[in-house]
Design a protein around this motif. Sequence first.
Motif, mmCIF file in Angstrom:
data_model
loop_
_atom_site.group_PDB
_atom_site.id
_atom_site.type_symbol
_atom_site.label_atom_id
_atom_site.label_comp_id
_atom_site.label_asym_id
_atom_site.label_seq_id
_atom_site.Cartn_x
_atom_site.Cartn_y
_atom_site.Cartn_z
ATOM 1 N N LYS A 101 0.810 -1.224 0.000
ATOM 2 C CA LYS A 101 0.000 0.000 0.000
ATOM 3 C C LYS A 101 0.847 1.279 0.000
ATOM 4 O O LYS A 101 0.328 2.375 0.284
ATOM 5 C CB LYS A 101 -0.986 0.026 1.166
ATOM 6 C CG LYS A 101 -1.959 -1.137 1.173
ATOM 7 C CD LYS A 101 -2.743 -1.239 -0.127
ATOM 8 C CE LYS A 101 -3.713 -2.404 -0.109
ATOM 9 N NZ LYS A 101 -4.453 -2.551 -1.385
ATOM 10 N N SER A 129 2.199 4.480 -1.382
ATOM 11 C CA SER A 129 1.590 5.356 -2.377
ATOM 12 C C SER A 129 1.920 6.806 -2.035
ATOM 13 O O SER A 129 1.964 7.166 -0.844
ATOM 14 C CB SER A 129 0.063 5.163 -2.384
ATOM 15 O OG SER A 129 -0.570 6.201 -3.109
ATOM 16 N N ALA A 181 -0.808 8.128 0.160
ATOM 17 C CA ALA A 181 -1.158 7.363 1.352
ATOM 18 C C ALA A 181 -1.339 8.293 2.547
ATOM 19 O O ALA A 181 -0.747 9.375 2.608
ATOM 20 C CB ALA A 181 -0.081 6.323 1.645
ATOM 21 N N SER A 221 -1.157 4.694 8.957
ATOM 22 C CA SER A 221 -0.886 3.563 8.065
ATOM 23 C C SER A 221 -2.013 2.552 8.115
ATOM 24 O O SER A 221 -2.398 1.969 7.087
ATOM 25 C CB SER A 221 0.433 2.875 8.456
ATOM 26 O OG SER A 221 1.550 3.669 8.125
ATOM 27 N N VAL A 257 -5.378 2.226 5.966
ATOM 28 C CA VAL A 257 -5.414 1.496 4.698
ATOM 29 C C VAL A 257 -5.114 0.031 5.004
ATOM 30 O O VAL A 257 -4.069 -0.287 5.579
ATOM 31 C CB VAL A 257 -4.357 2.035 3.708
ATOM 32 C CG1 VAL A 257 -4.437 1.293 2.385
ATOM 33 C CG2 VAL A 257 -4.530 3.524 3.506
#
Length: 311
Positions: A132, A134, A137, A280, A283
Motif C-alpha cells: 500500500k 503510495s 497514502a 498507516s 489502509v
Amino acid sequence: MKNILVIGGTGFVGRALLAELTRDVVYASRRNCSWGDGLFITVPTRHRERAKALTVLPTVKIIEADVHDPVTLAQLMSGQDAVINLVGVLHSAEGVPYGADFARAHVELPQKIATAARAAGVRRVLQVSALKASPNAPSAYLRSKAAGEAVVQAAGGEWTIFRPSVIFGEGDAFLTRFARLAKVVPFFPLASAHARFQPIWVKDVAATIAESLQRAESIGQIYELGGPQQYTLTELVRYASVTAGHPRQVWPLPEWLAWLQARVMEWLPNPPLTRDNLRSMQVDSVCAANTGLPFQRIATPLEAVAPHYLG
C-alpha cells in the motif's frame, strides 16, 4: 548473479535472506544446478560486532561501513552484479511530506543506492518497500516508501520492487511483541482494532527475493507479497496471546482514545504505537485480489509457523 550486495542484511528480513542465499550455496550441487556456485555476498553494517553471528555463513563477508556515505557506497558497489536494499524504519518524527528518519532511510538512501549502482554498472537493483505504499497514502511511512520506489524506477536499469504486508517469523517485532505483552497485561486496549493484514512468513519473503535474481521476468516488476489469509488486528492479537499461553481479551478503543494512546506512546523508546502507525492502518495491508506470491510459490499459513516460536 555471483556477487551480491545486501544492504540491511543484518536485520530481520536480511538474516532470513542470507540464510536462503547461502542455503543454495550449500545445496546447489545436490540439486544438480549451478546456482550458488561461486556466490559471494557482501553485507555492510554500522557495527560489525553485532553481526558476528552472520560470519559463520558461507561466502558472506561482513564489512563495517556507512552506507549513507556516497563514497563508501560507490566502493561497495564495485564488482557487484546485484544490490538488494532491505533498509526500513518504522518510526520517525512528524514531518511533511515525511519525517527526517523516513526521508533518510526510505528516500535518500534508495536514491544513493540507485545512483551508485548505475555508476558502477550493477545489473540488478532489488528494493523492498511496503504494501500500500503510495504518494497519496495517509501515513508518512507509506508515502516515503513510495518515494523510495520512485527513485529506484527513475534511475532505470533492471529493478524489481517487493511490497510485503506485515512480516512474521521468529524474532519479529509484531506477533512476538503481543505475545510478550500478554504475559504482563490483563487485557489489550487496542487502537485500529479492525485494521486488516495479510501476514507473510519471513522465509517466504526471503525465498521470493532470492528466486527473483534468477528470474528475468521479474525485471521491471512490482510484487505484492502476502500470506494465504487475511486477519483483523484484533484476530492477530488474540491469536498471539492464546498461542503464547496467555489468552487476553481485546478492547477496541474509540478513535479519539486511540489517537491519545498513540500520542502518549510516542514518548517511549522504540514506541509500540505512533500517530503515523495509526495513519498507516487506515489502509488495509492486504494484497489486490488476494494475490499471494509470484513464481507459483505457495505462501505458508501463519498457523503452521507461529506456534513454534510464540509458545
